[in-house]
Design an enzyme around this catalytic site. Structure first.
Site, PDB file in Angstrom:
ATOM      1  N   ASP A 150       1.054  -1.421  -0.012  1.00  0.00           N
ATOM      2  CA  ASP A 150       0.093  -0.017  -0.126  1.00  0.00           C
ATOM      3  C   ASP A 150       0.709   1.273  -0.063  1.00  0.00           C
ATOM      4  O   ASP A 150       0.647   2.330  -0.675  1.00  0.00           O
ATOM      5  CB  ASP A 150      -0.903   0.000   1.235  1.00  0.00           C
ATOM      6  CG  ASP A 150      -1.896  -1.080   1.122  1.00  0.00           C
ATOM      7  OD1 ASP A 150      -2.112  -1.786   0.247  1.00  0.00           O
ATOM      8  OD2 ASP A 150      -2.220  -1.733   2.545  1.00  0.00           O
ATOM      9  N   HIS A 177      -5.512  -3.857   5.239  1.00  0.00           N
ATOM     10  CA  HIS A 177      -4.726  -4.045   3.863  1.00  0.00           C
ATOM     11  C   HIS A 177      -5.856  -4.791   2.888  1.00  0.00           C
ATOM     12  O   HIS A 177      -5.578  -5.559   2.339  1.00  0.00           O
ATOM     13  CB  HIS A 177      -3.724  -5.161   4.241  1.00  0.00           C
ATOM     14  CG  HIS A 177      -2.780  -5.464   2.878  1.00  0.00           C
ATOM     15  ND1 HIS A 177      -2.278  -4.450   2.099  1.00  0.00           N
ATOM     16  CD2 HIS A 177      -2.554  -6.559   2.464  1.00  0.00           C
ATOM     17  CE1 HIS A 177      -1.707  -5.330   1.160  1.00  0.00           C
ATOM     18  NE2 HIS A 177      -1.841  -6.380   1.396  1.00  0.00           N
TER      19      HIS A 177
END
Length: 315
Positions: A150, A177
């Site tokens: 990310d 996530h």
């Protein structure tokens, strides 16, 4: 000091390039690879590379040999996402795989650092924690959900949008996530954006994995970028273990902060010789948009964690 590292799930789309990056690192002195198929071949291939790390591959019931005397265990094992699948769709299959791996880790290398890449990370890390707790060897400072992709995506997309060198971009991504649980703190990155740019960047960071799944058209999900991100985080952990100061990274951990919105949360942490040395609180000056993202995303994250709790209760 170099470390003993194991990659569990080493023959897969993430595992092979991740193993290559580990073999290429001077921080790794001994590399063991484990998977249900093909690891002897992957190990033989990597063993010809002229770097110091020794490589061995293990199969089937021999996971104990792969885990023995490890300092760092990186776990990309499990089935990948396919078109139309969410990370929740992966849960049933990967929960069983991850819990079995966690049992092996508890038995053979309870003091290692465990880096969980297997999706859905939001649920797999709590499952891993519960297995270690049942075995009496849980150390929350050494269990990490790898959310680094990310941050890697956020840095890339901000660099492209602002026309600045990617190495100059510093951005924190918190929460979880998957999808809306991924909260990029764009207000803190030192660059200015229009409201439209913030919304577009946030959405692309949250759902960047879908771009890759769709582009691969049934041939898999993000593997090369995930291997890069997993290696980057593993190197940060090893730098911390070596005593290198001021090593900071975002990672999904069981949070000691009672003010945290969920029991597990991806935070900016400082890494050290014992794993997580400090968990940094959320900035006080979040934008109103980021506050709304947190409110929305944390409801989903709580559900992901509850699903893990229910799975463990059924075992």
């Amino acid at each position: 000091m170099p470390f003993n590292v194991s990659v569990i799930g080493a023959a897969g789309g993430i595992g092979q390039p991740l193993s290559l990056l580990m073999k290429n690192s001077p921080m790794v002195k001994d590399l063991t690879l484990y998977d249900v198929v093909n690891t002897p071949g992957v190990a033989a291939d990597l063993s010809h590379i002229c770097t110091p790390a020794k490589v061995q591959g293990f199969l089937g019931d021999d996971i104990g040999s792969a885990l023995k005397d490890r300092d760092v265990v990186i776990i990309p094992a499990g089935v990948p996402r396919k078109p139309g699948m969410t990370r929740d769709d992966l849960f049933k299959v990967n929960a069983g795989i991850v819990s079995k791996i966690a049992k092996g880790c508890a038995e053979h290398c309870p003091n290692a650092c465990f880096l969980v890449i297997s999706n859905p990370v939001n649920s797999m890390v709590p499952i891993f924690a519960e297995v270690l707790k049942k075995a009496g060897v849980y150390n929350p400072k050494k269990l990490f959900g790898v959310t680094t992709l990310d941050i890697v995506r956020a840095k890339t997309f901000i660099s492209e949008k602002k026309g600045v060198p990617v190495d100059s971009v510093n951005v924190t991504v918190v929460g979880g996530h998957s999808g809306t649980t991924i909260i990029p703190l764009l207000s803190q990155c030192g660059h200015s954006f229009t409201e439209e740019e913030i919304k577009a960047l946030t959405h692309r960071i949250q759902f960047g994995g879908d771009e890759v799944v769709e582009a691969k058209a049934g041939a898999g999900s993000a593997t090369l970028s995930m291997a890069f991100a997993g290696a980057e985080f593993a190197f940060s952990v090893m730098k911390g273990l070596s005593g290198e100061p001021n090593i900071r990274a975002c990672t999904y951990i069981e949070t000691p902060d009672k003010e945290s919105p969920t029991a597990f949360f991806s935070s900016l942490v400082t890494l050290g010789t014992s794993g997580v040395e400090e968990v940094h609180p959320l900035p006080a000056d979040l934008s109103e948009y980021e506050k709304e993202l947190l409110k929305e995303g944390m409801e989903q994250l709580k559900g992901n964690i509850e699903k893990a709790t229910e799975f463990m209760a059924s075992q």
